[in-house]
Design a protein around this motif. Structure first.
Motif, mmCIF file in Angstrom:
data_model
loop_
_atom_site.group_PDB
_atom_site.id
_atom_site.type_symbol
_atom_site.label_atom_id
_atom_site.label_comp_id
_atom_site.label_asym_id
_atom_site.label_seq_id
_atom_site.Cartn_x
_atom_site.Cartn_y
_atom_site.Cartn_z
ATOM 1 N N CYS A 40 0.837 -1.198 0.000
ATOM 2 C CA CYS A 40 0.000 0.000 0.000
ATOM 3 C C CYS A 40 0.876 1.253 0.000
ATOM 4 C CB CYS A 40 -0.903 -0.013 1.234
ATOM 5 S SG CYS A 40 -2.239 1.192 1.188
ATOM 6 N N ILE A 44 1.201 4.303 -2.862
ATOM 7 C CA ILE A 44 1.088 5.723 -2.514
ATOM 8 C C ILE A 44 2.341 6.468 -2.962
ATOM 9 C CG2 ILE A 44 1.005 7.346 -0.579
ATOM 10 C CD1 ILE A 44 -0.706 5.235 0.910
ATOM 11 N N LEU A 55 -4.715 6.343 1.372
ATOM 12 C CA LEU A 55 -4.142 6.919 2.592
ATOM 13 C C LEU A 55 -4.817 6.391 3.867
ATOM 14 C CD1 LEU A 55 -3.606 10.616 1.409
ATOM 15 C CD2 LEU A 55 -1.867 8.830 1.696
ATOM 16 N N PRO A 56 -6.160 6.391 3.959
ATOM 17 C CA PRO A 56 -6.764 5.827 5.177
ATOM 18 C C PRO A 56 -6.553 4.327 5.302
ATOM 19 C CG PRO A 56 -8.458 6.442 3.583
ATOM 20 C CD PRO A 56 -7.170 6.998 3.071
ATOM 21 N N GLN A 58 -3.816 2.685 4.326
ATOM 22 C CA GLN A 58 -2.474 2.583 4.878
ATOM 23 C C GLN A 58 -2.469 2.937 6.363
ATOM 24 O OE1 GLN A 58 0.232 1.340 3.966
ATOM 25 N NE2 GLN A 58 2.046 2.614 4.290
ATOM 26 N N GLY A 59 -3.247 3.935 6.733
ATOM 27 C CA GLY A 59 -3.314 4.335 8.134
ATOM 28 C C GLY A 59 -3.859 3.242 9.026
ATOM 29 N N TRP A 196 3.352 11.148 3.197
ATOM 30 C CA TRP A 196 2.233 10.465 2.551
ATOM 31 C C TRP A 196 2.149 8.982 2.869
ATOM 32 C CZ3 TRP A 196 -1.067 13.854 1.534
ATOM 33 C CH2 TRP A 196 -0.713 15.105 1.034
ATOM 34 N N TRP A 198 3.300 7.619 5.810
ATOM 35 C CA TRP A 198 3.275 7.369 7.253
ATOM 36 C C TRP A 198 2.473 8.404 8.024
ATOM 37 C CZ3 TRP A 198 7.261 9.235 11.203
ATOM 38 C CH2 TRP A 198 6.978 8.698 12.464
ATOM 39 N N PRO A 201 -1.283 9.055 6.796
ATOM 40 C CA PRO A 201 -2.074 7.840 7.023
ATOM 41 C C PRO A 201 -2.379 7.548 8.493
ATOM 42 C CG PRO A 201 -0.482 7.433 5.296
ATOM 43 C CD PRO A 201 -0.174 8.805 5.848
ATOM 44 N N GLY A 205 -5.996 6.989 10.015
ATOM 45 C CA GLY A 205 -6.355 5.647 10.480
ATOM 46 C C GLY A 205 -6.691 5.571 11.942
#
Length: 293
Positions: A40, A44, A55-56, A58-59, A196, A198, A201, A205
């Motif tokens: 993921c 990104i 992004l969410p 990955q979060g 983007w 870390w 996200p 998240g």
């Protein structure tokens, strides 16, 4: 039957089978969880079509490493103590939750679950809908995490559950985490990559993890019986995968030395004794908010 009587009723051979730590399953589960984060994050970083939508995702993948860090405090997910500790430190660094401090915090939580002395009770659960929104946003958590790291780094964090022998190591770990965070923030002047893959996200998240964690003990009676003071939430296989089977939370509190991969088996033995359950996290949240009208 309370949780103490249930544990006493288990034959020795059943106890031994339930507490046997996995040799391969833990590593395989870790490889899949980290693999999903890498894939993921790679999409990104490469700005693949639709990458902002990831992004969410990955979060959620990253912040749910909290459940693995939690398991590593018990040294149950892997056969090697060294691997449990190493993975716990990495997970703690990624979510700014220092592992050494958290181990003693969490052990105190298990000793005094939902009773005076439980450090989780120091952070009051939201009692109004406005408080719930603020709590679920995750913003209070990040401020609290940075303040905790600062107190540890300065040597001023002295809670009763952190023994004197462990404090120097916990303080050094906090200094290392703050240094790594400073390096990460400094790298943004050269490349926005960490922003983007870390930082953004984990901000997006965290609300999902807040909702998840609130179900573990939220609105449970403040009594000593683990069948009453903890909630098991029935959910999907995907959520159980991300949370390392911790939705079986009553099971975990009744018998904390049972590794994640054997919690479904333990659930099968105790399901008739469960008193506090929820048929999913959406259902729990709706009921939680309904009690706050």
């Amino acid at each position: 039957m309370d949780h103490v009587a249930f544990l006493r009723s288990l034959p020795p051979e059943t106890r031994a089978a339930l507490t046997r730590r996995p040799r391969a399953r833990g590593v395989w589960h870790l490889a899949r969880h980290l693999g999903a984060i890498v894939v993921c994050g790679g999409l990104i970083g490469a700005h693949a079509p639709g990458w902002p939508l990831l992004l969410p995702v990955q979060g959620v993948l990253i912040v749910f490493l909290f459940t693995l860090e939690h398991e590593c405090t018990h040294r149950t997910p892997f056969a090697s103590d060294w691997l449990c500790d190493a993975v716990g430190h990495v997970c703690g660094a990624l979510i700014l939750n220092p592992f050494l401090w958290f181990r003693y915090f969490h052990l105190a939580h298990h000793r005094w679950t939902n009773l005076p002395g439980d450090p989780e009770l120091d952070s009051a659960k939201p009692q109004t809908r406005a408080q719930w929104l603020w709590h679920v946003s995750g913003l209070p958590l990040w401020g609290a995490s940075l303040r905790l790291l600062a107190r540890l780094a300065l040597g001023t964090e002295r809670p009763p559950y952190l023994p004197d022998r462990a404090r120097p190591r916990a303080e050094r770990e906090a200094r290392v985490l703050l240094a790594l965070l400073a390096l990460a923030l400094g790298s943004l002047a050269v490349s926005p990559l960490l922003l983007w893959v870390w930082l953004v996200p984990i901000l997006l998240g965290q609300p999902v993890l807040r909702l998840y964690l609130l179900a573990e003990h939220g609105d449970c009676p403040r009594v000593a019986d683990m069948f009453a003071n903890t909630r098991t939430t029935f959910t999907t296989g995907l959520v159980r995968f991300l949370a390392w089977n911790m939705p079986y939370h009553v099971e975990h509190h009744v018998f904390p030395s049972v590794p994640f991969d054997k919690l479904p088996a333990l659930h099968g033995l105790m399901r008739d004794h469960l008193r506090v359950t929820a048929p999913g996290y959406v259902a729990f949240s709706r009921a939680y908010l309904a009690r706050r009208r």
